[in-house]
Design an enzyme around this catalytic site. Structure first.
Site, mmCIF file in Angstrom:
data_model
loop_
_atom_site.group_PDB
_atom_site.id
_atom_site.type_symbol
_atom_site.label_atom_id
_atom_site.label_comp_id
_atom_site.label_asym_id
_atom_site.label_seq_id
_atom_site.Cartn_x
_atom_site.Cartn_y
_atom_site.Cartn_z
ATOM 1 N N LYS A 176 0.837 -1.203 0.000
ATOM 2 C CA LYS A 176 0.000 0.000 0.000
ATOM 3 C C LYS A 176 0.872 1.254 0.000
ATOM 4 O O LYS A 176 1.889 1.306 0.683
ATOM 5 C CB LYS A 176 -0.934 -0.025 1.203
ATOM 6 C CG LYS A 176 -1.908 -1.196 1.159
ATOM 7 C CD LYS A 176 -2.869 -1.206 2.325
ATOM 8 C CE LYS A 176 -2.191 -1.525 3.632
ATOM 9 N NZ LYS A 176 -3.146 -1.794 4.727
ATOM 10 N N THR A 208 -9.720 8.662 7.586
ATOM 11 C CA THR A 208 -9.028 7.499 7.020
ATOM 12 C C THR A 208 -8.984 6.320 7.991
ATOM 13 O O THR A 208 -8.281 5.347 7.744
ATOM 14 C CB THR A 208 -7.585 7.875 6.633
ATOM 15 O OG1 THR A 208 -6.904 8.375 7.809
ATOM 16 C CG2 THR A 208 -7.562 8.944 5.547
ATOM 17 N N GLY A 210 -9.555 3.007 9.545
ATOM 18 C CA GLY A 210 -10.062 1.720 9.083
ATOM 19 C C GLY A 210 -9.812 1.412 7.624
ATOM 20 O O GLY A 210 -10.323 0.415 7.112
ATOM 21 N N THR A 211 -9.020 2.230 6.950
ATOM 22 C CA THR A 211 -8.782 1.970 5.527
ATOM 23 C C THR A 211 -8.088 0.626 5.310
ATOM 24 O O THR A 211 -8.424 -0.111 4.375
ATOM 25 C CB THR A 211 -7.941 3.088 4.890
ATOM 26 O OG1 THR A 211 -6.790 3.340 5.711
ATOM 27 C CG2 THR A 211 -8.741 4.367 4.747
ATOM 28 N N GLY A 212 -7.115 0.299 6.156
ATOM 29 C CA GLY A 212 -6.390 -0.956 5.988
ATOM 30 C C GLY A 212 -7.265 -2.166 6.240
ATOM 31 O O GLY A 212 -7.237 -3.140 5.472
ATOM 32 N N CYS A 213 -8.050 -2.125 7.314
ATOM 33 C CA CYS A 213 -8.976 -3.209 7.614
ATOM 34 C C CYS A 213 -9.962 -3.398 6.475
ATOM 35 O O CYS A 213 -10.246 -4.526 6.045
ATOM 36 C CB CYS A 213 -9.747 -2.904 8.895
ATOM 37 S SG CYS A 213 -8.741 -2.629 10.364
#
Length: 267
Positions: A176, A208, A210-213
């Site tokens: 990412k 932003t 929680g973007t990774g989850c």
């Protein structure tokens, strides 16, 4: 949305603010037309301003949650998130070994507000136990650097570090680019067969959380529905991008995305 109801078992921590963790995972998998089941690893006390408490779930309870789901409902993909410590990593690795379902491993280490969600001595356990079991590994730049010792400051670095993670055993790596400077954000999907890039304008926003989850769960939903990896990632990437654009503006810190943007007239 796929017409296939894939089954996703999510092994991750709970976020009381609803923006990340199990809550974001369930919303994402559901919105993309798959079925979400869970094994909760920890209960966190948090909102958009930060994490003020982390309460691990006993290891035997985490494993029992996963076992009963796998024995009855089954899973077409597994997504892992916050694991916390070495013992939890070892437990989850054992769960992954008990099923043929592909695992999307999000190596969660630090919350958006800066709180540690993985013990420092557990980084090596993630490197040696989770990375080799990942059908898809989804690190951001700091996580990738912690796993490899290599800095990630450019697109070339993303490729170089992604290749290093493939050598550690991951079958595919989605590097990412959100932490890499520039007005364009590029994520790079690397496999032993080559690479695919996903590129878009940087959205300048504090929302932003929680973007990774969300991205990892969206990828898991696609894999559970039988999508080829590159298509699963492309759909996940587009979903997260629009969820960021449609963020509802909640909270005074790192706000959540709008996981249900498609229900409100989104694309």
């Amino acid at each position: 949305m796929s017409e296939t109801l894939g089954r996703v078992l999510i092994i991750a921590g709970s976020d009381s603010g609803g923006g990340a963790g199990i809550q974001a995972d369930i919303k994402t998998v559901t919105m993309l037309g798959a079925y979400a089941a869970t094994a909760i690893t920890a209960v966190t006390v948090q909102n958009t301003l930060g994490v003020t408490g982390v309460h691990p779930i006993p290891l035997d309870v985490v494993e029992a949650q996963a076992r009963v789901v796998l024995d009855d409902i089954g899973a077409d993909a597994i997504k892992t998130g916050m694991l916390g410590d070495v013992a939890m990593v070892e437990t989850v690795a054992r769960i992954l070994d008990s099923t043929a379902a592909p695992a999307v491993v999000d190596p969660v280490m630090v919350a958006k507000g800066g709180s540690n969600l993985l013990a420092p001595d557990a980084v090596d356990a993630v490197r040696t136990l989770m990375v080799p079991r990942a059908a898809l590994l989804t690190p951001n730049a700091p996580e990738a650097q912690a796993l490899t010792g290599l800095a990630v400051e450019s697109l070339d670095d993303q490729r170089r570090v992604g290749e290093a993670l493939l050598k550690l055993g991951a079958r595919a790596v989605l590097m990412k680019g959100g932490h890499v400077p520039g007005e364009t954000v590029t994520d790079v999907l690397l496999t032993r067969q080559g690479e695919t890039t996903y590129e878009g304008e940087r959205i300048h926003t504090r929302h932003t959380h929680g973007t990774g989850c969300t991205l990892a769960s969206a990828c898991a939903a696609g894999l559970s529905q039988g999508l080829p990896l590159s298509e699963a990632v492309a759909r996940a990437w587009a979903y997260v991008h629009e969820a960021m654009r449609a963020a509802p503006g909640l909270g005074g810190g790192h706000g959540p995305l709008d996981h249900a943007w498609a229900l409100r007239g989104g694309k």
